[in-house]
Design a protein around this motif. Structure first.
Motif, PDB file in Angstrom:
ATOM      1  N   ASN A 147       0.827  -1.204   0.000  1.00 40.41           N
ATOM      2  CA  ASN A 147       0.000   0.000   0.000  1.00 40.41           C
ATOM      3  C   ASN A 147       0.861   1.254   0.000  1.00 40.41           C
ATOM      4  OD1 ASN A 147      -2.759   0.208  -0.252  1.00 40.41           O
ATOM      5  ND2 ASN A 147      -3.062   0.859   1.854  1.00 40.41           N
ATOM      6  N   GLN A 148       1.877   1.283   0.877  1.00 36.86           N
ATOM      7  CA  GLN A 148       2.773   2.438   0.924  1.00 36.86           C
ATOM      8  C   GLN A 148       3.554   2.583  -0.371  1.00 36.86           C
ATOM      9  OE1 GLN A 148       2.392   0.192   3.296  1.00 36.86           O
ATOM     10  NE2 GLN A 148       2.206   1.172   5.299  1.00 36.86           N
ATOM     11  N   GLN A 149       3.937   1.456  -0.954  1.00 36.92           N
ATOM     12  CA  GLN A 149       4.663   1.499  -2.218  1.00 36.92           C
ATOM     13  C   GLN A 149       3.800   2.101  -3.324  1.00 36.92           C
ATOM     14  OE1 GLN A 149       5.794  -2.596  -2.748  1.00 36.92           O
ATOM     15  NE2 GLN A 149       7.596  -2.438  -1.420  1.00 36.92           N
ATOM     16  N   ARG A 150       2.537   1.729  -3.329  1.00 39.71           N
ATOM     17  CA  ARG A 150       1.624   2.262  -4.349  1.00 39.71           C
ATOM     18  C   ARG A 150       1.477   3.784  -4.210  1.00 39.71           C
ATOM     19  NH1 ARG A 150      -2.193  -0.773  -7.235  1.00 39.71           N
ATOM     20  NH2 ARG A 150      -3.672   0.519  -8.380  1.00 39.71           N
ATOM     21  N   ILE A 151       1.324   4.248  -2.979  1.00 45.55           N
ATOM     22  CA  ILE A 151       1.226   5.687  -2.749  1.00 45.55           C
ATOM     23  C   ILE A 151       2.522   6.382  -3.161  1.00 45.55           C
ATOM     24  CG2 ILE A 151       0.977   7.450  -0.954  1.00 45.55           C
ATOM     25  CD1 ILE A 151      -0.819   5.468   0.560  1.00 45.55           C
ATOM     26  N   SER A 152       3.663   5.753  -2.861  1.00 40.76           N
ATOM     27  CA  SER A 152       4.957   6.330  -3.226  1.00 40.76           C
ATOM     28  C   SER A 152       5.089   6.471  -4.740  1.00 40.76           C
ATOM     29  CB  SER A 152       6.092   5.467  -2.672  1.00 40.76           C
ATOM     30  OG  SER A 152       6.075   5.450  -1.259  1.00 40.76           O
ATOM     31  N   ILE A 153       4.586   5.492  -5.475  1.00 39.79           N
ATOM     32  CA  ILE A 153       4.665   5.554  -6.934  1.00 39.79           C
ATOM     33  C   ILE A 153       3.840   6.724  -7.459  1.00 39.79           C
ATOM     34  CG2 ILE A 153       4.090   4.344  -9.070  1.00 39.79           C
ATOM     35  CD1 ILE A 153       4.611   1.713  -7.485  1.00 39.79           C
ATOM     36  N   CYS A 154       2.650   6.911  -6.898  1.00 38.31           N
ATOM     37  CA  CYS A 154       1.804   8.040  -7.313  1.00 38.31           C
ATOM     38  C   CYS A 154       2.488   9.360  -6.988  1.00 38.31           C
ATOM     39  CB  CYS A 154       0.449   7.957  -6.619  1.00 38.31           C
ATOM     40  SG  CYS A 154      -0.513   6.488  -7.027  1.00 38.31           S
ATOM     41  N   ASP A 155       3.107   9.449  -5.819  1.00 39.60           N
ATOM     42  CA  ASP A 155       3.821  10.666  -5.436  1.00 39.60           C
ATOM     43  C   ASP A 155       5.039  10.894  -6.330  1.00 39.60           C
ATOM     44  OD1 ASP A 155       2.012  11.213  -3.462  1.00 39.60           O
ATOM     45  OD2 ASP A 155       3.275  10.493  -1.809  1.00 39.60           O
ATOM     46  N   ALA A 156       5.711   9.819  -6.732  1.00 33.17           N
ATOM     47  CA  ALA A 156       6.893   9.945  -7.592  1.00 33.17           C
ATOM     48  C   ALA A 156       6.519  10.550  -8.940  1.00 33.17           C
ATOM     49  CB  ALA A 156       7.549   8.586  -7.779  1.00 33.17           C
ATOM     50  N   PRO A 254      14.623   7.076   1.612  1.00 35.60           N
ATOM     51  CA  PRO A 254      13.338   6.485   1.217  1.00 35.60           C
ATOM     52  C   PRO A 254      12.390   7.544   0.661  1.00 35.60           C
ATOM     53  CG  PRO A 254      13.399   6.821   3.579  1.00 35.60           C
ATOM     54  CD  PRO A 254      14.747   7.213   3.086  1.00 35.60           C
ATOM     55  N   PHE A 255      11.295   7.067   0.048  1.00 32.76           N
ATOM     56  CA  PHE A 255      10.391   8.010  -0.609  1.00 32.76           C
ATOM     57  C   PHE A 255       8.959   7.905  -0.096  1.00 32.76           C
ATOM     58  CE2 PHE A 255       7.927   9.725  -4.211  1.00 32.76           C
ATOM     59  CZ  PHE A 255       8.535  10.973  -4.305  1.00 32.76           C
ATOM     60  N   SER A 256       8.719   7.155   0.940  1.00 32.11           N
ATOM     61  CA  SER A 256       7.354   7.014   1.452  1.00 32.11           C
ATOM     62  C   SER A 256       6.887   8.308   2.101  1.00 32.11           C
ATOM     63  CB  SER A 256       7.295   5.870   2.475  1.00 32.11           C
ATOM     64  OG  SER A 256       6.000   5.729   3.004  1.00 32.11           O
ATOM     65  N   ASN A 257       5.723   8.808   1.670  1.00 36.16           N
ATOM     66  CA  ASN A 257       5.103  10.022   2.234  1.00 36.16           C
ATOM     67  C   ASN A 257       6.019  11.229   2.129  1.00 36.16           C
ATOM     68  OD1 ASN A 257       2.781   8.546   3.096  1.00 36.16           O
ATOM     69  ND2 ASN A 257       3.920   7.855   4.890  1.00 36.16           N
ATOM     70  N   ARG A 258       6.659  11.400   0.983  1.00 33.75           N
ATOM     71  CA  ARG A 258       7.580  12.519   0.819  1.00 33.75           C
ATOM     72  C   ARG A 258       6.956  13.703   0.081  1.00 33.75           C
ATOM     73  NH1 ARG A 258       9.539  10.166   4.294  1.00 33.75           N
ATOM     74  NH2 ARG A 258      11.727   9.749   4.711  1.00 33.75           N
ATOM     75  N   LEU A 259       5.669  13.642  -0.214  1.00 35.01           N
ATOM     76  CA  LEU A 259       4.987  14.762  -0.866  1.00 35.01           C
ATOM     77  C   LEU A 259       3.746  15.115  -0.073  1.00 35.01           C
ATOM     78  CD1 LEU A 259       4.753  16.730  -3.254  1.00 35.01           C
ATOM     79  CD2 LEU A 259       3.445  14.967  -4.473  1.00 35.01           C
ATOM     80  N   LEU A 312      -2.656 -12.747   2.299  1.00 32.36           N
ATOM     81  CA  LEU A 312      -1.375 -13.289   1.867  1.00 32.36           C
ATOM     82  C   LEU A 312      -0.190 -12.580   2.506  1.00 32.36           C
ATOM     83  CD1 LEU A 312      -2.121 -13.813  -1.918  1.00 32.36           C
ATOM     84  CD2 LEU A 312      -2.225 -15.486  -0.081  1.00 32.36           C
ATOM     85  N   ARG A 313      -0.439 -11.444   3.181  1.00 33.87           N
ATOM     86  CA  ARG A 313       0.670 -10.722   3.797  1.00 33.87           C
ATOM     87  C   ARG A 313       0.360 -10.398   5.253  1.00 33.87           C
ATOM     88  NH1 ARG A 313       4.129  -6.350   0.325  1.00 33.87           N
ATOM     89  NH2 ARG A 313       5.572  -7.853  -0.533  1.00 33.87           N
ATOM     90  N   PHE A 314      -0.112 -11.392   5.988  1.00 31.37           N
ATOM     91  CA  PHE A 314      -0.388 -11.212   7.410  1.00 31.37           C
ATOM     92  C   PHE A 314       0.907 -11.461   8.156  1.00 31.37           C
ATOM     93  CE2 PHE A 314      -2.599 -12.322  11.458  1.00 31.37           C
ATOM     94  CZ  PHE A 314      -3.300 -11.139  11.573  1.00 31.37           C
ATOM     95  N   GLU A 315       1.777 -10.438   8.158  1.00 37.97           N
ATOM     96  CA  GLU A 315       3.135 -10.640   8.643  1.00 37.97           C
ATOM     97  C   GLU A 315       3.238 -10.476  10.148  1.00 37.97           C
ATOM     98  OE1 GLU A 315       2.479  -7.974   6.604  1.00 37.97           O
ATOM     99  OE2 GLU A 315       3.346  -8.391   4.642  1.00 37.97           O
ATOM    100  N   GLU A 316       4.415 -10.833  10.619  1.00 42.34           N
ATOM    101  CA  GLU A 316       4.684 -10.801  12.052  1.00 42.34           C
ATOM    102  C   GLU A 316       4.536  -9.396  12.611  1.00 42.34           C
ATOM    103  OE1 GLU A 316       8.865 -10.952  13.775  1.00 42.34           O
ATOM    104  OE2 GLU A 316       8.212 -13.026  14.044  1.00 42.34           O
ATOM    105  N   ASP A 317       5.101  -8.399  11.899  1.00 42.88           N
ATOM    106  CA  ASP A 317       5.054  -7.042  12.439  1.00 42.88           C
ATOM    107  C   ASP A 317       3.635  -6.485  12.434  1.00 42.88           C
ATOM    108  OD1 ASP A 317       4.958  -6.852   9.670  1.00 42.88           O
ATOM    109  OD2 ASP A 317       5.838  -4.844   9.673  1.00 42.88           O
ATOM    110  N   MET A 318       2.813  -6.914  11.455  1.00 46.19           N
ATOM    111  CA  MET A 318       1.421  -6.464  11.427  1.00 46.19           C
ATOM    112  C   MET A 318       0.677  -6.965  12.661  1.00 46.19           C
ATOM    113  SD  MET A 318      -1.614  -7.415   8.755  1.00 46.19           S
ATOM    114  CE  MET A 318      -0.687  -6.935   7.327  1.00 46.19           C
TER     115      MET A 318
END
Length: 357
Positions: A147-156, A254-259, A312-318
């Protein structure tokens, strides 16, 4: 008394004693027949209700139940017809419309004076004009989850438009938790992405060879602009653009939430175009998704519309960040969860996890 008289007396006595016994036997038999009739009626009723229930649960309704009771083979329903979501939607639609018609600060405060209506963000302010010569290349590294990656791509894309830069398709940060080394083209349709945006922003898959040679084939040598989170467009024009013009390439990682969220309408429209049209999953993922949905429809038809969905991505940190206590796990799993919380919350897990006692 003569023998004949004695025999007659005995027959009379036997006849007199046999009549009450016969009446008692008759009453017993009548009672048994009544109880048997009541029992048979109860069994018939239970059988009828059972057949009706099975018929309805299998999706072919009362008519199918009657056919089943008569020993006939009911016509199976088509796959997907057991779903009732459209019926639920039709039932809730009047209430949804009534709720939407109520005054809402979210809507009225913004459009109270203008009287405008909501419309898709892609149709707002998307201006197409011939692109001027590029000021250089922008390299970004999208971090975080999908999800964060998708937002980063839009911001890029938005930042590339602000800088009039050529964007290299974003790289994904190799997270220590997911350990996912997927590239942009593994997850998204890269050619579709570039083609969908070509009228507004230049996007390339890799740095040109001459630029790569200038930095000794090492992207890490390209200066990394440590941009603050939610930086406004003015920051990129004042701080990043001069460096881009000087070097011909800059990197932001990193580029997450940079705009910032608040940007000019044409930039926001470009974000929307990227998110809703340009970003499309790669063909293998789309095929897999279609197969999964098709299988869910067919299999759930056989179980009365039931199916199982898997994150499919129910990870440990989540799980650790959820602050929930999960019962049913083994001692080893619970210890692993406590350790994950300790790492995530830096020693504050005891304040966040429910009391075990």
């Amino acid at each position: 008394m003569s023998v004949a008289a004695a025999e007659a007396s005995m027959r009379g006595t036997e006849t007199a004693g046999a009549k009450p016994a016969a009446r008692r036997l008759g009453r017993v038999l009548v009672g048994c027949r009544r109880r048997a009739a009541v029992l048979l009626l109860a069994l018939a009723y239970a059988a009828a209700m059972l057949v009706l229930t099975i018929g309805v649960s299998e999706g072919f309704g009362p008519s199918g139940a009657v056919a089943g009771a008569l020993g006939l083979r009911a016509q199976p329903a088509s796959p997907g017809s057991v779903y009732r979501s459209h019926l639920v939607f039709e039932r809730l639609l009047p209430e949804m419309r009534a709720f939407a018609s109520r005054p809402s600060p979210l809507v009225t405060s913004h459009y109270k004076k203008s009287g405008k209506q909501w419309e898709p963000c892609i149709s707002k302010g998307l201006i197409h004009s011939e692109l001027p010569p590029s000021n250089g290349f922008l390299i970004v590294e999208a971090n975080g989850g999908l999800n964060q990656q998708r937002i980063s791509i839009c911001d890029a894309i938005a930042v590339a438009k602000i800088l009039n830069a050529t964007l290299v398709t974003p790289a994904f940060h190799l997270n220590s938790v997911w350990r996912d080394s997927s590239k942009f083209g593994d997850i998204f349709d890269e050619d579709h992405f570039i083609e969908s945006l070509r009228k507004y922003v230049r996007v390339v898959k890799d740095l040109p060879e001459d630029v790569f040679v200038r930095f000794n084939h090492n992207i890490s040598i390209i200066p990394n602009m440590r941009t603050k989170a939610f930086s406004p467009p003015s920051y990129y024009l004042q701080q990043v653009l001069p460096k881009l013009l000087e070097l011909g390439a800059v990197r932001i990682a990193p580029f997450s939430n940079r705009l910032a969220h608040s940007v000019p309408m044409n930039i926001q429209a470009l974000r929307c175009l990227t998110n809703y049209e340009a970003l499309r999953f790669s063909e293998p993922i789309r095929i897999l998704a279609d197969n999964m949905v098709d299988r869910m429809i067919k299999r759930s038809f056989l179980t009365g519309g039931k199916y199982v969905s898997v994150h499919l991505r129910f990870e440990e940190d989540m799980v650790a960040f959820s602050c929930c206590k999960y019962d049913g796990g083994s001692k080893k799993e619970n210890n692993a969860m406590e350790n994950a919380r300790e790492r995530s919350w830096r020693g504050n897990s005891t304040d966040l996890v429910s009391d075990k006692s």
